[in-house]
Scaffold this motif. Structure first.
Motif, mmCIF file in Angstrom:
data_model
loop_
_atom_site.group_PDB
_atom_site.id
_atom_site.type_symbol
_atom_site.label_atom_id
_atom_site.label_comp_id
_atom_site.label_asym_id
_atom_site.label_seq_id
_atom_site.Cartn_x
_atom_site.Cartn_y
_atom_site.Cartn_z
ATOM 1 N N SER A 1 -58.054 -23.802 -12.972
ATOM 2 C CA SER A 1 -59.521 -23.974 -13.684
ATOM 3 C C SER A 1 -60.418 -24.827 -12.690
ATOM 4 O O SER A 1 -59.857 -25.305 -11.580
ATOM 5 N N PRO A 2 -61.783 -24.701 -13.019
ATOM 6 C CA PRO A 2 -62.568 -25.364 -12.110
ATOM 7 C C PRO A 2 -62.044 -26.834 -12.119
ATOM 8 O O PRO A 2 -62.454 -27.647 -10.886
ATOM 9 N N GLY B 1 -65.544 -28.757 -17.386
ATOM 10 C CA GLY B 1 -65.424 -27.514 -18.103
ATOM 11 C C GLY B 1 -65.638 -26.411 -16.925
ATOM 12 O O GLY B 1 -65.103 -26.170 -15.782
ATOM 13 N N GLU B 2 -66.704 -25.774 -17.286
ATOM 14 C CA GLU B 2 -66.913 -24.307 -16.611
ATOM 15 C C GLU B 2 -67.929 -24.604 -15.419
ATOM 16 O O GLU B 2 -68.130 -23.809 -14.626
ATOM 17 N N LEU B 3 -68.496 -25.762 -15.299
ATOM 18 C CA LEU B 3 -69.377 -25.845 -14.005
ATOM 19 C C LEU B 3 -69.361 -27.371 -13.583
ATOM 20 O O LEU B 3 -69.646 -28.288 -14.407
ATOM 21 N N SER C 1 -67.407 -23.053 -10.351
ATOM 22 C CA SER C 1 -67.326 -22.520 -11.741
ATOM 23 C C SER C 1 -66.440 -21.537 -11.979
ATOM 24 O O SER C 1 -65.906 -20.880 -11.158
ATOM 25 N N ARG C 2 -66.217 -20.968 -13.498
ATOM 26 C CA ARG C 2 -65.539 -19.989 -13.822
ATOM 27 C C ARG C 2 -66.318 -18.657 -13.345
ATOM 28 O O ARG C 2 -67.292 -18.606 -13.908
ATOM 29 N N THR D 1 -67.535 -14.926 -13.393
ATOM 30 C CA THR D 1 -67.573 -14.062 -14.563
ATOM 31 C C THR D 1 -67.031 -12.679 -14.404
ATOM 32 O O THR D 1 -66.171 -12.658 -13.226
#
Length: 225
Positions: A3-4, A29-31, A76-77, A79
């Motif tokens: 994960s990030p 989390g994502e960023l 970041s995760r 796309t």
């Protein structure tokens, strides 16, 4: 796939070891964004360690503010478009050997002028600076042209890249400029210092800029505000 958050913890540990400073981590989390101040004196080994660590990030760069310099990275995760089925997400990696000759590369023992800004932009660097940049980049360099009569080195980056760097002594050649490109067998005035076959034609712009800034700072030639 990590994960990030896990990637950020690993990257922060590497940057701490290389700089001796504690990174600033924001987001979750994502960023996630990581910043770490650079010491006033940075060894070549530390520069290479930092660059290799930053290469695992989604994006990275160098900034100077309030009289101190720092590097930053974001994670970041990816796309869905960045995935190959059943594989890890695509990341920046050191350039690799080429198996097909680029259409702009001359044949044999010839030198041809090629328009910049079409297939690539060229980053022209004085040889004394360029030699240090090569050592900092290490395996992260792409192909490099050496003009021995002008004592300059040229890196190739994607078109329209590097236009706003503003680094002292570094010239960006894009639209309306032409570059002498040697064939693979040329060994005189203008030649391949690092060949396209060995490293691939292009260098990742963030990696090149970070290496240039580190070297210019070491030489005392200044850096962008």
């Amino acid at each position: 796939m990590r994960s990030p958050t896990t990637e950020a913890a690993h990257l922060a540990a590497l940057l701490t070891a290389a700089t001796g400073h504690e990174p600033r981590i924001t987001g979750a989390g994502e960023l996630i964004r990581i910043e770490v101040d650079l010491p006033d004196e940075l060894s070549e080994t530390a520069s290479r360690t930092i660059l290799a660590a930053l290469g695992s990030a989604t994006r990275f760069g160098y900034e100077r503010a309030d009289g101190h310099a720092y590097v930053w990275a974001t994670l970041s995760r990816p796309t869905a478009e960045e995935y190959d089925v059943g594989t890890e997400p695509l990341r920046y990696a050191p350039p690799g050997p080429r198996t097909r000759r680029p259409e702009w590369l001359p044949l044999g023992n010839t030198i041809e002028t090629v328009p910049a800004g079409v297939f690539w932009n060229a980053v022209r660097v004085p040889a004394d600076v360029g030699e240090k940049v090569l050592r900092v980049l290490g395996e992260f360099t792409g192909a490099v042209i050496e003009d021995r009569s002008a004592q300059t080195l040229y890196w190739l980056v994607p078109p329209r890249a590097a236009r706003e760097w503003g680094l002292p002594g570094v010239e960006i050649l894009g639209i309306d400029a032409w570059v002498g490109v040697p064939g693979p067998s040329v060994e005189y005035r203008c030649r391949w210092r690092i060949s396209v076959d060995d490293a691939g034609p292009l260098t990742e712009p963030d990696a090149l800029r970070t290496a240039l800034v580190a070297v210019l700072a070491e030489l005392g030639d200044g850096s962008p505000a």
